[in-house]
Scaffold this motif. Structure first.
Motif, PDB file in Angstrom:
ATOM      1  N   ASN B 366       0.835  -1.193   0.000  1.00 39.54           N
ATOM      2  CA  ASN B 366       0.000   0.000   0.000  1.00 39.54           C
ATOM      3  C   ASN B 366       0.871   1.244   0.000  1.00 39.54           C
ATOM      4  N   LEU B 392      -0.091   0.511 -10.597  1.00 39.91           N
ATOM      5  CA  LEU B 392      -0.527  -0.648  -9.817  1.00 39.91           C
ATOM      6  C   LEU B 392      -0.173  -1.935 -10.538  1.00 39.91           C
ATOM      7  N   CYS B 397      -3.060  -4.690  -4.246  1.00 43.27           N
ATOM      8  CA  CYS B 397      -2.308  -3.563  -3.730  1.00 43.27           C
ATOM      9  C   CYS B 397      -3.183  -2.309  -3.746  1.00 43.27           C
ATOM     10  N   GLY B 398      -2.665  -1.256  -3.181  1.00 44.57           N
ATOM     11  CA  GLY B 398      -3.450  -0.028  -3.149  1.00 44.57           C
ATOM     12  C   GLY B 398      -2.589   1.191  -3.394  1.00 44.57           C
ATOM     13  N   ALA B 399      -3.194   2.219  -3.953  1.00 45.37           N
ATOM     14  CA  ALA B 399      -2.495   3.492  -4.164  1.00 45.37           C
ATOM     15  C   ALA B 399      -3.411   4.604  -3.707  1.00 45.37           C
ATOM     16  N   HIS B 400      -2.874   5.503  -2.921  1.00 46.58           N
ATOM     17  CA  HIS B 400      -3.712   6.541  -2.325  1.00 46.58           C
ATOM     18  C   HIS B 400      -3.020   7.885  -2.435  1.00 46.58           C
ATOM     19  N   THR B 401      -3.772   8.914  -2.717  1.00 46.10           N
ATOM     20  CA  THR B 401      -3.158  10.235  -2.710  1.00 46.10           C
ATOM     21  C   THR B 401      -3.960  11.163  -1.829  1.00 46.10           C
ATOM     22  N   THR B 420      -3.666   7.492 -11.709  1.00 49.22           N
ATOM     23  CA  THR B 420      -3.396   6.126 -11.296  1.00 49.22           C
ATOM     24  C   THR B 420      -3.678   5.230 -12.491  1.00 49.22           C
TER      25      THR B 420
END
Lengths: 252, 478, 437
Positions: B366, B392, B397-401, B420
């Motif tokens: 993450n 990704l 999984c993760g993607a955060h802003t 993303t």
């Protein structure tokens, strides 16, 4: 060189190719024409090995080998080149580096020595002229921010550099103005040699004024419904696809 | 496709070995006595002990922050060893006196400490657990008036400089981990570049955690006086261990008028195994102050390691016309978590900041980008450009802003862009159709994705980053 | 925190009888929740930039009796000249049957005030009320649930299409002073139904009052609901409003939030894309001056595959106004092929205006395309110069460019009379041109 027999293929369980037979000998240029949805782009993608398509029947021999057994990169290394209808953008990767990597991969596969960046630039020089491209293009990211015409020229540049045995042009003419079309055609014609073959997939006859084919095939509803010489293209242009496919074929 | 990038990212951790060495470690636990003990081991002056104690008392009243997008089991601060030094380490010892075992460790890590094998053009301060074990090129640098030494040495030899700038950018009260660091920090590097001097070589600190259950709390202070320039590199590794270890560092940068500091990090702390067991908790406070007009501070980081990363290298743009930059590539895989980003605080007029953040998430990793762009009312004509892209790989999984934009002056121009995406199947097919293998295709796409950050890395580090990510930089448009 | 007055209201409300058991239970849960959590503080991440303290400290009591002197003439400026629309009018939070108009009826479309709905649509209410805006979500929803006295219910039956827009007009006059209203709106759109709903909050005076509105929207498969909110409360009023939607497969939710009123306002627009192939479009325009504080929070939650969301919020802030925008886009692991785009642009007209913006992406799926962008700045000098070079005065150029900046997002409103009216209003605001206001 290329022998397609009874080729069937599906995408998401929908059958698109319903038994294609086509033989292409060394030195020949074949045009594959057809209305939208006839399966002509699918044929091009299947020959290059796009993972989205599943071959459900038939065979494809390339120089006596089973093409369908090969991974896409192996097909490329053996000399099959697909000029994409929608060339893909690779942000951050320079055109020059991309091309040199591809060039060297193919050389390696053939047991030839890799070329260094300086020698490669010399090779590029002359190829760029062929497609009337500026060397500024080499430093830009692959296809990123290119206009439609630039992308298509870039495909032809790649073809010129990689010198394939069998080049498949998938609607390379679509969306091109007449000048860009001429440049693209000149590039293709310059590469014509007795030991190389070309399949030109197109919707319009226009391109065939510049790249004169030896044979023309009309594809409809996943099958080749008519084959002939270059005059077939002109006849099609005059009479429309309904002439060979019937209204149902056009709708498919 | 997923498999090919996985094999790239899932490389064996090369730096995971342990050096068998006798250590002088203090007992576990943290109290005022621990702070006094560390200070006395380092023969520190009274003012520094007082500062530590103030920090410790403040820390006791603070709560551990939990706002970051990371999850971990509770840290027992009484179960950590706060000081561990190789017995053989001698303060102020020359390089020839470095314990052969330690020297061998750095050799294995590719950081030779032998005089004859020194990395050309890079001066290294090697920090092993809690102490600096050697600094190279000291004399050469001294000719230019540049001070580059371990923090402990600097406290003894240049107390006036240390006292003047210590805590001036990151006060001990800044946050929980900064307060902890101020109380127990053991060593680190100190750099002072005098007026008008352009540091002739890259300065670098290589941090190595060796001992088990030990926390590393180092402190770096870099001061670039008027018109000075320095480029500083930082590398970090640790052995593979099944327990988590805490690394809570503080970095302070000061750029006076017309000065420029470039700080690059390749962070490769042990990340834990595939199950998420072990690894370093990397809770770091890094901040620079553009104190003078036309000064510049630039952070570049490649974050591939640590079980958890929590860091926001920031710039306070105090001087008029000053510039702050942040370039980051953060890769998380397996169970790694990264919550990283930057803060750009615009105070002076015509201040400018650029943020380019690239996050790659694979496995169950993450990745969070957390950034603050703040324009204070007096910061006329402030400009910020932020670009924050995530890639990704795989669907677990993760993607955060989390960008925070606070603007209190209408002459500001702030632009923020984020995207993303995943590595496209079409991209891979295109490259394969041109004769490349899946691995080559992925590596090419990833390096293209990160190119804006890699081009900011000094050459020596670019190579290390390349090895870490298993990608090639050559093709990145520069 | 001074929540006593509100708690008094809550106590009074729970003693109210004559309501069915399920509703009394729902209210009790709201009351308990509010008593437990109280008003949020700036330590709550969702309230980092907006302090609820001025609301907590308000000396207001829930308005229980109808009152006020609103006439047909006084609502005329707010009805867009449309007689054919179904319009429910609420004066100081209470339904006014006299001022309301039935409009053109559409088969399968039922629109009625909450009180009437309790008689005629108990099943719909019981199923849906509070099912979307749960009291656990925040204190204001809890408070509304405990205290709502009036509001509206719109039920769109299967395949029903409301041929004319439905307008819920909440108007406050001097009698609203020191009052609090907690309007509750429920929109239930069954399979393949379609409607446009307009919610207006307007005022004829400058009274100090508090509006705490909650609108729940349930969209079944294939339903399509357009919701337009116009917030033009009294300049001394306080407004908190939540619009929360749940979307079924292939449904479409379009929201527009227009906010120019209130001393302090907070508008939440939330939606969950809970079925495949659905889409959400959330747009908005906020314009504030003086010491106004205007806050928007949007939350788009992608739960299923192949959905899209589009969001554009623009703001124009003058004097010492404070704007806040927080846009969250959350993509669940199952929501592959999500296509999300979000933009927030703010224009600061004065050196002392402040904007805090936080566009936020949280993505747990890998095959997605999500972008967001935010800009803050003043009028572009190049455009200004260009207009000046064509002979337009500096003042006029600035006015026109400001208008153009704001109007850009108004173009997204499909309902022509509303778009035209808001454009006129915006033009008048920045150029002083004559307009019905």
């Amino acid at each position: 060189m290329l022998k397609i027999q009874g080729l069937r293929a599906t995408v998401s369980d929908k059958e698109i190719l319903k038994g294609i037979d086509l033989t292409v000998n060394a030195g020949e240029v074949h045009a594959v024409m057809g209305p939208n949805g006839s399966g002509k782009s699918t044929l091009a993608q299947v020959l290059a090995g796009h993972p989205a398509y599943t071959v459900t029947g038939g065979s494809v021999e390339f120089d006596g080998e089973d093409l369908l057994e090969m991974d896409p990169e192996v097909r490329a290394q053996k000399g099959v080149f697909l000029a994409f209808q929608y060339p893909v953008e690779i942000p951050g990767v320079s055109n020059a580096y991309f091309l040199r990597t591809a060039y060297n991969e193919i050389r390696k596969a053939r047991g030839e020595e890799e070329v260094d960046p300086m020698d490669f630039l010399d090779i590029m020089e002359q190829k760029l002229k062929m497609v009337e491209m500026n060397d500024v293009m080499l430093n830009r990211s692959v296809n990123t921010g290119f206009s439609g015409g630039e992308k298509k020229r870039n495909e032809i540049l790649q073809m010129a550099v990689l010198e394939p045995k069998l080049a498949i042009l998938d609607e390379t003419d679509s969306g091109l103005d007449i000048d860009a079309l001429r440049v693209v055609a000149n590039g293709v014609n310059a590469l014509r040699r007795p030991d190389r073959s070309t399949i030109v997939v197109t919707h319009y006859q226009r391109l065939l004024n510049y790249i004169v084919p030896d044979f023309v095939h009309v594809l409809a509803n996943g099958r080749i419904v008519k084959s002939g010489g270059k005059e077939l293209a002109l006849e099609l242009e005059a009479k429309g696809y309904d002439w060979v496919t019937g209204p149902q074929g056009a709708a498919a | 496709m997923g498999a090919s990038i996985d094999t790239l990212i899932n490389r064996e951790y090369q730096a995971g070995f342990v050096t068998d060495i006798e250590a002088d470690a203090i007992p576990r636990g943290l109290s005022e006595a621990t702070v006094r003990l560390i200070s006395s081991k380092k023969n520190e002056p009274e003012w520094l002990l007082e500062w530590r104690l103030k920090a410790f008392r403040r820390w006791q009243q603070m709560a551990e922050p939990h706002w970051a997008n990371v999850g971990y089991s509770k840290i027992d601060y009484q179960d950590i060893v706060y000081y561990s030094a190789p017995k053989s380490a001698k303060p102020l010892g020359s390089l020839d006196e470095v314990d052969p075992k330690i020297r061998e460790t750095y050799d294995k890590l590719g950081i030779p400490l032998h005089e004859q094998k020194l990395l050309a053009g890079v001066a290294v301060d090697a920090v092993f657990d809690s102490v600096s074990v050697g600094t190279t090129y000291k004399e050469e640098l001294a000719k230019h008036g540049i001070i580059f030494m371990s923090f402990g040495e600097a406290v003894r030899e240049h107390p006036e400089l240390v006292q003047k700038y210590l805590g001036s950018v990151v006060p001990y009260s800044d946050n929980f981990f900064a307060a902890l660091n101020a109380a127990v920090f053991s060593d680190g590097s100190f750099v002072y570049v005098p007026k008008g001097v352009r540091c002739p070589m890259e300065l670098s600190t290589y941090f190595r955690i060796n001992a088990a259950d030990t926390g590393q709390f180092e402190r770096t202070l870099i001061v670039a006086d008027e018109g000075a320039y320095v480029s500083y590199l930082e590398g970090c590794t640790a052995p593979k261990r099944s327990t988590n270890q805490l690394h809570a560092a503080v970095v302070e940068l000061v750029a006076l008028e017309d000065a420029s500091v470039k700080y690059s990090t390749v962070q490769n702390w042990y990340a834990g195994d595939e199950e998420g067991k072990g690894g370093i908790y990397n809770f770091v406070t890094k901040r620079g102050k553009c104190a003078g007009a036309r000064s510049k501070i630039s952070w570049t980081q490649v974050e591939t390691g640590s079980a958890i990363t929590w860091k926001y290298p920031s710039v306070i743009l105090q001087g008029d016309d000053s510039t702050g930059e942040f370039y980051s590539v953060a890769v998380v895989n397996n169970h790694q978590q990264a919550d990283t980003g930057t803060k750009m605080i615009h105070m002076g007029r015509n201040t400018k900041s650029t943020i380019v953040s690239k996050g790659i998430s694979a496995g169950k990793g993450n990745n969070s980008y957390r950034g603050l762009v703040k324009v204070l009312p007096k910061a006329e004509n402030a400009r910020n450009y932020t670009q924050c892209d995530s890639m990704l790989v795989g669907n677990r999984c993760g993607a955060h802003t989390f960008p925070y934009i606070e603007v209190g002056n209408n002459t500001a121009t702030i632009e923020h862009e984020a995207s993303t995406s995943k590595i496209g199947e079409d991209q891979i097919f295109y490259l394969k159709q041109r004769g490349m293998s899946a691995e080559q295709a992925v590596s090419m796409i990833v390096s293209g994705f990160c190119k804006e950050v890699f081009k900011e890395l000094p050459m020596e580090f670019a190579l290390e980053a390349q090895q870490l990510l298993g990608i090639t930089l050559e093709g990145s448009v520069g | 925190m001074t929540t006593t007055a509100f708690l008094d209201d809550v106590r009074a409300a729970t003693e109210r009888d004559g309501e069915p058991r399920w509703l009394r239970d729902l209210r009790a849960r709201g009351a308990e929740r509010f008593a437990a959590v109280g008003f949020p503080t700036t330590r709550d991440e969702d309230w980092k930039y907006t302090s609820a303290a001025p609301i907590a400290e308000l000396d207001v009591r829930a308005i229980s009796e109808p009152g006020g002197e609103v006439t047909r003439a006084s609502i005329a400026p707010y009805t867009f000249g449309q007689d054919g629309w179904t319009t429910l009018v609420f004066v100081n939070g209470r339904y006014d049957g006299e001022l309301s108009t039935a409009g053109l009826a559409s088969a399968g479309v039922r629109v009625m005030p909450l009180e009437q709905a309790r008689e005629e649509m108990d099943d719909v209410l019981r199923d849906a009320l509070g099912s979307i805006c749960d009291v656990e979500q925040n204190a204001f929803i809890a408070l509304n649930t405990a205290l709502f006295a009036d509001g509206a219910v719109i039920h769109l039956g299967k395949d029903a299409v409301a041929t004319a827009p439905i307008h819920l007009l909440f108007i406050a006059d001097a009698a609203a002073a020191k009052g609090a209203s907690h309007p509750r709106v429920l929109i239930v759109a069954e399979r393949n139904s379609k409607a446009t709903v307009l919610e207006s909050y307007v005022a004829t005076g400058e009274a100090v009052y508090f509006t705490n509105a909650v609108t729940e929207v349930s969209l079944a498969d294939g339903a399509s609901v357009t919701h337009l909110k116009i917030q033009r409360e009294s300049p001394r009023a306080y407004h908190v409003g939540t619009i929360d939607a749940r979307q079924g497969r292939d449904s479409h939710f379009v929201s527009f939030s227009f906010a120019t009123g209130a001393a302090l306002s907070r508008t939440n627009v939330w939606t969950i894309l809970g079925g495949e192939g659905c889409g959400a479009t959330l747009n908005g325009l906020y314009m504030a001056d003086g010491t106004q504080h205007v806050d928007h929070q949007t939350r788009i939650e992608h739960q299923k595959e192949n959905c899209y969301s589009r969001e554009v919020y623009r703001g124009v802030l003058d004097d010492t106004a404070h704007g806040v925008f927080n846009g969250k886009v959350y993509v669940h692991p199952e929501a592959q092929k999500t296509d999300g785009k979000q933009e927030n642009h703010t224009l600061l007209l004065s050196p002392r205006a402040v904007i805090d913006t936080k566009p936020q992406l949280e993505i747990f799926a890998d095959d997605v395309k999500c972008t967001h962008g935010a800009t803050v700045g003043r009028i572009d000098n190049t455009s200004l110069f260009y207009m000046k070079s064509r002979g337009v005065s500096a003042l006029r150029a600035r006015q026109l460019l400001t208008y153009a900046f704001a109007a850009d997002v108004l173009e997204q409103i499909e309902l022509e009379p509303v778009r035209a009216s808001l454009e006129e209003l915006t033009l008048a605001r920045f150029t002083g041109a004559n307009a019905a206001a």
